[in-house]
Design a protein around this motif. Structure first.
Motif, short mmCIF file in Angstrom:
data_model
loop_
_atom_site.label_atom_id
_atom_site.label_comp_id
_atom_site.label_asym_id
_atom_site.label_seq_id
_atom_site.Cartn_x
_atom_site.Cartn_y
_atom_site.Cartn_z
N TRP A 112 -55.27 1.24 30.70
CA TRP A 112 -55.37 -0.20 30.42
C TRP A 112 -56.74 -0.56 29.87
O TRP A 112 -56.86 -1.29 28.88
N CYS A 191 -46.22 -1.67 34.62
CA CYS A 191 -47.60 -1.54 34.13
C CYS A 191 -47.64 -0.94 32.73
O CYS A 191 -48.32 -1.45 31.83
N ILE A 195 -48.90 -2.55 29.08
CA ILE A 195 -49.93 -1.95 28.24
C ILE A 195 -49.42 -1.72 26.83
O ILE A 195 -50.10 -2.02 25.84
N TRP A 245 -48.96 -6.19 33.06
CA TRP A 245 -49.85 -5.19 33.65
C TRP A 245 -50.29 -5.63 35.04
O TRP A 245 -50.18 -4.88 36.01
#
Length: 320
Positions: A112, A191, A195, A245
């Motif tokens: 990230w 997540c 991203i 995220w």
């Protein structure tokens, strides 16, 4: 020394007080763990993180901003601080965690951070501190001569609330030791989806802005609005990806029995909702795009990618 090199050097040196103090704590705690100071640091990892943040970021960054008359550095460190925190919580003597969950969260945080840092410097043409966020510039105009002290609260102290808040799941992952289960894999998917979506959205926006800059140099009319790719389905797909995220990270904590960890993601989402309003107001300040953007607002979802509204449907304009 050029401005770019000087700012780069400042950015690399500025976190050293916290890093050196923490290294000193680790080395001394192993030999003097009954010492009052080191014992407190061991028993209160979250409070220690907040104290280091307050003095090293809020106070030191603020002083540097007064000297430079710019608040550029907090934007760079928005992507760096979560990485520092994940390694701090992982290495703290009081930590206890599932090794695989920790490794996954550490890797995801790095991925990230690399994506967001790359996007920041690409947007800033690989310059350190070339400009500050336009929202800070607007606030400086509003506060006038009071901005020097108001910026401490409006730029720095508020960042501590947001960053520590959204990073609470990283802390929880490293104080609760439970085996991996299905919800961890759900969190990983959310997540990674965030991203990937943010990366493609920001890349499409960068390409659009770059093309308009070339058109401006050639004296040709600018394309008023980005309405292609992910931006065809959402007015702010980059914001949507970023929120995915943080909510995905919160699922890790929820899975470990800490429902309250969603508070950070929720506050961040509410803040981003306000930022969305500011961004769209700013978009409408440019006369050449007002009509196209108002139509875009009527037809296109704000955050969540979705199909165009059937009302007011008109053919897409081709870029000239």
């Amino acid at each position: 020394m050029g401005r770019n090199l000087k700012n780069a050097l400042i950015a690399f040196v500025v976190p050293l007080p916290s890093i050196l103090f923490y290294k000193f704590f680790l080395s001394n705690y192993n030999h003097h763990n009954n010492h009052l100071i080191w014992s407190w640091c061991n028993n209160h990892p979250l409070l220690l993180a907040n104290i280091l943040f307050f003095f090293n970021v809020n106070v030191l960054f603020w002083i540097i901003s007064l000297i430079q008359s710019s608040n550029w550095m907090i934007d760079v460190y928005w992507t760096v601080i979560p990485v520092l925190l994940v390694h701090y919580f992982e290495s703290h003597p009081s930590s206890q965690f599932d090794l695989w969950r920790s490794r996954v969260v550490v890797v995801l945080t790095w991925v990230w951070a690399i994506r967001l840092t790359h996007n920041y410097f690409r947007r800033e043409k690989w310059q350190w501190g070339a400009r500050e966020d336009w929202r800070f510039t607007d606030l400086a105009r509003q506060y006038g001569k009071h901005w020097w002290w108001a910026s401490f609260f409006a730029v720095y102290l508020i960042q501590q609330v947001f960053l520590i808040g959204v990073c609470l799941p990283i802390y929880i992952v490293h104080v609760v030791n439970k085996p991996l289960n299905m919800w961890d894999f759900v969190a990983i998917v959310v997540c990674l989806s965030g991203i990937v979506i943010a990366y493609f959205a920001d890349t499409q926006l960068y390409t659009f802005v770059s093309k308009n800059e070339k058109l401006k140099e050639l004296g040709k009319p600018l394309v008023p609005n980005l309405d292609e790719g992910l931006w065809y389905y959402s007015r702010h797909p980059n914001y949507f990806g970023e929120q995915l995220w943080w909510w995905g990270l919160a699922i890790f904590a929820w899975n470990l029995g800490c429902t309250w960890a969603f508070v950070g993601a929720l506050v961040n989402t509410l803040c981003l909702a306000y930022v969305t309003v500011l961004v769209e107001r700013n978009m409408l300040k440019s006369e050449y795009r007002v009509e196209a953007y108002k139509m875009y607002q009527k037809r296109t979802s704000v955050w969540v990618p979705w199909f165009k509204s059937s009302s007011n449907q008109v053919p897409k304009e081709k870029a000239s």
